[in-house]
Design an enzyme around this catalytic site. Structure first.
Site, PDB file in Angstrom:
ATOM      1  N   LYS A 174     -34.252  17.659   5.872  1.00 45.36           N
ATOM      2  CA  LYS A 174     -34.650  16.580   6.433  1.00 45.36           C
ATOM      3  C   LYS A 174     -35.837  16.449   7.372  1.00 45.36           C
ATOM      4  CE  LYS A 174     -30.052  14.547   8.733  1.00 45.36           C
ATOM      5  NZ  LYS A 174     -29.381  14.741  10.046  1.00 45.36           N
TER       6      LYS A 174
HETATM    7  C1  E4P Z   1     -27.428  11.858  10.548  1.00 44.69           C
HETATM    8  O1  E4P Z   1     -27.974  12.560   9.809  1.00 44.69           O
HETATM    9  C2  E4P Z   1     -27.356  12.230  12.179  1.00 44.69           C
HETATM   10  O2  E4P Z   1     -27.040  13.513  12.084  1.00 44.69           O
HETATM   11  C3  E4P Z   1     -26.208  11.459  12.933  1.00 44.69           C
HETATM   12  O3  E4P Z   1     -25.545  10.534  11.984  1.00 44.69           O
HETATM   13  C4  E4P Z   1     -26.731  11.100  14.327  1.00 44.69           C
HETATM   14  O4  E4P Z   1     -25.484  10.243  14.981  1.00 44.69           O
HETATM   15  P1  E4P Z   1     -25.440  10.137  16.157  1.00 44.69           P
HETATM   16  O5  E4P Z   1     -26.296   8.762  16.800  1.00 44.69           O
HETATM   17  O6  E4P Z   1     -24.199   9.822  16.702  1.00 44.69           O
HETATM   18  O7  E4P Z   1     -26.022  11.183  17.137  1.00 44.69           O
END
Ligand code: E4P
Length: 219
Positions: free
Chosen positions: A82
């Site tokens: 990522k």
């Molecule tokens: C995606 O890969 C992220 O880890 C995640 O969905 C972030 O979500 P949040 O806005 O609830 O922290």
């Protein structure tokens, strides 16, 4: 639409795998910190039971992200690296993708950003629906628009609806045509629930037991 779990907690991932309903996992530095384990150890453990495990770089320059991304990818073939939606993140993502590593571009909030992710050959782009809703924008509209733009442009990058907060978000992501939705464990569990399923199952079991009672008496 594939379902991923948005967690680094092994027990939650194991439950999702045992139910047979998840195809991957997304982690981020916040989720790793919450799980309270060593990053490498935890990602390797998760990769033993499921494919498509996103692990995020925390370096801040292109060159450092490339080095870190290669290290993350070396942990296991199931790792998807990522990178953030920043100029350095995308430049690093492009170099990593060119070396055959699958890239998930995270922190995407617009169609234009999703086009940039596609331009570097990202495997996945992650629009954060819930965080857009938090600032009074329509997160699922952005997911739907990215899906539509990608279809019109024949772009192969997968759209992963992220920052999912409710079961309704999951339905909306599916109707928007997202390829993947990543869910907190509580939301995954909630997908099973329907009052008619619970009442129906209770009734079936009660009726079955009634058919067993006379046999017990005979015996
Ligand atoms: C995606 O890969 C992220 O880890 C995640 O969905 C972030 O979500 P949040 O806005 O609830 O922290």
């Amino acid at each position: 639409m594939k379902l991923f779990l948005d967690t680094a907690v092994y027990e939650e991932i194991k439950a999702g795998v045992d139910w047979g309903v998840i195809d991957g996992v997304t982690t981020n530095p916040t989720l790793i910190a919450k799980a309270g384990h060593d990053h490498e150890e935890q990602v390797k453990k998760i990769c033993q039971i499921i494919g498509n495990v996103s692990a995020e770089v925390v370096s801040e320059t292109k060159d450092d992200m490339i080095v870190e991304g290669k290290r993350l990818a070396s942990w296991h073939p199931n790792v998807i690296v990522k990178v953030p939606m920043t100029p350095d993140g995308l430049a690093a993502g492009k170099a990593l993708a060119a070396s055959g590593i699958r890239i998930n571009v995270t922190l995407c909030f617009s169609v234009n950003q999703a086009l940039l992710a596609a331009a570097i050959g990202a495997y996945i782009v992650s629009p954060f629906a819930g965080r857009l809703d938090d600032i009074n924008e329509d997160g699922m509209r952005v997911v739907a628009d990215i899906v539509s733009a990608y279809r019109q442009q024949s772009i192969k990058t997968k759209v992963l609806a992220a920052s999912i907060r409710t079961p309704m978000h999951v339905t909306q992501a599916a109707l928007a045509g997202a390829d993947i939705s990543t869910l907190p464990f509580a939301v995954l569990k909630a997908l099973f629930n329907h009052p008619l399923t619970e009442a129906g199952q209770k009734r079936f079991l009660e009726d079955y037991r009634k058919t067993q009672e006379p046999q017990k008496v005979k015996a």
